[in-house]
Design an enzyme around this catalytic site. Structure first.
Site, mmCIF file in Angstrom:
data_model
loop_
_atom_site.group_PDB
_atom_site.id
_atom_site.type_symbol
_atom_site.label_atom_id
_atom_site.label_comp_id
_atom_site.label_asym_id
_atom_site.label_seq_id
_atom_site.Cartn_x
_atom_site.Cartn_y
_atom_site.Cartn_z
ATOM 1 N N SER A 404 48.972 24.923 60.704
ATOM 2 C CA SER A 404 49.526 25.683 61.815
ATOM 3 C C SER A 404 49.350 24.953 63.144
ATOM 4 C CB SER A 404 48.880 27.073 61.832
ATOM 5 O OG SER A 404 49.522 27.928 62.729
ATOM 6 N N ASP A 415 54.651 12.022 66.866
ATOM 7 C CA ASP A 415 56.026 11.752 67.304
ATOM 8 C C ASP A 415 56.053 10.929 68.585
ATOM 9 O OD1 ASP A 415 57.095 13.050 65.164
ATOM 10 O OD2 ASP A 415 58.042 14.665 66.303
ATOM 11 N N LYS A 429 52.059 24.442 57.240
ATOM 12 C CA LYS A 429 52.328 25.802 57.717
ATOM 13 C C LYS A 429 53.036 25.711 59.069
ATOM 14 C CE LYS A 429 51.669 30.350 58.338
ATOM 15 N NZ LYS A 429 52.051 30.543 59.715
#
Length: 491
Positions: A404, A415, A429
């Site tokens: 999460s 990224d 998740k």
């Protein structure tokens, strides 16, 4: 009433410990290893549109041997089946993906067919209306008629089984579930802080054609496995280990139970014992574990050799971003020239906390995007991060218990090229749930949004793949990855 299913089990990651909070703005990345933390909202009124055709839909069906008749009608007419219409209406408005109505109705029918009643002989004589929230639900009403014709189940139990089946089998989403009034009451009690646990992380998966995938009902093939234990907690002290497969809790098989039902069985009053039977490498082992409050320090920071600052975040609470920033500042003041950020076994929590932590390393840009039927939202990095200088190397540690909000931060930094992610694939998740109350005192927890990384990657199935994959050897603790990160930074 207990809803029991034959040869089944529910899937997910869960922390048999303390729950993390929801996000500040109501868009919670709910902790996948703890009870739902979003507030219940009032149940919607049953759908009033009659989708049946003419008078045939409400014509009485053939009477059963018990004198009980079930007719097909509208949601407005079907008072005893009202929660089925309420749940359908909630899914229609809130569920993150487009609904497959045929599959949804088939799931409700399957829930009824596999339901094992513990209240026999209570079906009343007379006529009851089964609703058609959509035409596909004729199959659901047929299954209900067959179940009630035997006189071995109540209308209430059959309707609850239909709602449970609709979410369990009609959505392909293990995070959307139905809570009976009894289970919801247990969860509410746990949220009050009066319940203690054992401190373990579990995940339920099913192996199909050599590939593992999430499942939503515990069965002979879908097994609940320990993926982490909280350091210093009762489970670790008793010897419970990563890889153990849960079989029974206090002698009750977990087959057919939902995740939250298993959690409720494991949790209990502080100082009481719970007996777990697990399978470890095909050997059954019994552990008697004394429940205790699971108090997890939110942050843990220290200077390591080589001017490396180490900062561990155990969960994303509403104040964890402030605690994280304070410890990060101390490490930098103490001369840290590189950083190890440890998210091992961090189950997630508040979205705003995740944005705050990620912003300490990113001076600008997107952190994540949430996608939902209502609206898509973008969350940008905040100004004033303490470690945005790219000359400070950052290594983020993750494992299968990192979920999460942990994945939000790891994904954003990966990224942006701001950190090296080291460890094993994360839990995967990337969905947001909200709980909606029903008129019978139960509730449905529904996935209302999905988040993706700044690059648009959706890794809800496979988790985040680290830049440097390091598998844990047998018996290794979380210190193993810390040592691997130190070696990586040393070159």
């Amino acid at each position: 009433m207990n809803l029991r299913y034959r040869s089944r089990l529910i899937v997910a990651l869960l922390l048999v410990a303390a729950a993390c909070g929801s996000s500040d703005d109501g868009s919670a990345l709910n902790d996948p290893v703890a009870p739902v933390t979003t507030e219940s909202v009032p149940a919607t009124a049953p759908a009033s549109e009659d989708v049946s055709e003419g008078d045939e839909s409400s014509a009485p069906q053939e009477s059963s041997p018990t004198g009980f008749e079930l007719t097909v009608g509208s949601c407005e007419q079907a008072h005893e089946f009202s929660i089925l219409c309420e749940a359908y209406d909630i899914l229609s408005r809130e569920f993150v993906d487009e609904l497959d109505l045929e599959k949804l109705a088939a799931g409700a029918a399957r829930g009824i067919e596999e339901f094992d009643s513990d209240e026999p002989g209570a079906s009343p004589a007379g006529v009851t209306v089964c609703p058609l929230p959509a035409e596909d639900f004729e199959a659901t009403c047929s299954a209900a008629r067959n179940a009630l014709a035997t006189g071995s189940a109540t209308v209430d139990s059959v309707v609850q089984a239909a709602v449970a089946g609709m979410l369990a089998f009609g959505l392909d989403d293990p995070n959307s579930v139905y809570y009976t009034p009894a289970v919801l009451a247990q969860l509410d009690e746990e949220r009050s802080g009066t319940i203690s646990g054992i401190g373990s992380l579990v995940q339920t998966e099913e192996v199909v054609d050599g590939d593992s995938q999430r499942c939503s009902i515990i069965s002979e093939t879908c097994m609940m496995t320990i993926v982490g234990v909280i350091e210093g907690g009762p489970a670790e002290a008793a010897g419970l280990a990563v890889g153990d497969v849960m079989l029974t809790v206090d002698g009750q098989s977990v087959l057919g139970l939902g995740t939250d039902e298993v959690v409720s069985l494991v949790r209990g009053e502080e100082g009481t014992a719970v007996e777990l039977l697990v399978d470890r490498d095909d050997e059954p082992l019994v552990f008697v574990i004394v429940r205790a409050p699971i108090v997890i320090p939110v942050t843990d920071a220290e200077m390591l050799d080589g001017d490396v600052g180490y900062l561990r975040l155990s969960q994303f609470t509403t104040n964890s971003a402030e605690l994280f920033r304070s410890d990060l500042q101390k490490l930098l003041d103490d001369g840290a020239t590189s950083l190890i950020i440890d998210f091992q076994n961090n189950p997630g929590g508040a979205l705003q906390a995740a944005i705050g932590v990620a912003s300490e390393f990113l001076d600008e840009g997107l952190i994540l995007r949430t996608l939902s039927p209502v609206e898509d939202r973008e969350y940008e990095a905040r100004d004033g991060g303490l470690a945005t200088d790219v000359s400070i190397p950052v290594v983020v540690l993750v494992n299968g218990g990192s979920a999460s909000a942990s994945e939000v931060v790891a994904g954003a930094l990966q990224d942006a090229g701001r950190a090296t992610i080291l460890g094993t694939a994360t839990f995967g998740k990337n969905t947001v749930q909200q709980q909606f109350s029903l008129s019978n005192g139960g509730a449905v927890k529904v996935t209302i949004a999905r988040w993706v990384t700044p690059a648009g990657l959706d890794f809800g199935e496979d988790g985040i793949l680290p830049d440097v994959v390091v598998e844990y050897p047998d018996g290794a603790t979380t210190q193993f990855l810390v040592d691997e990160a130190l070696a990586y930074l040393a070159g």
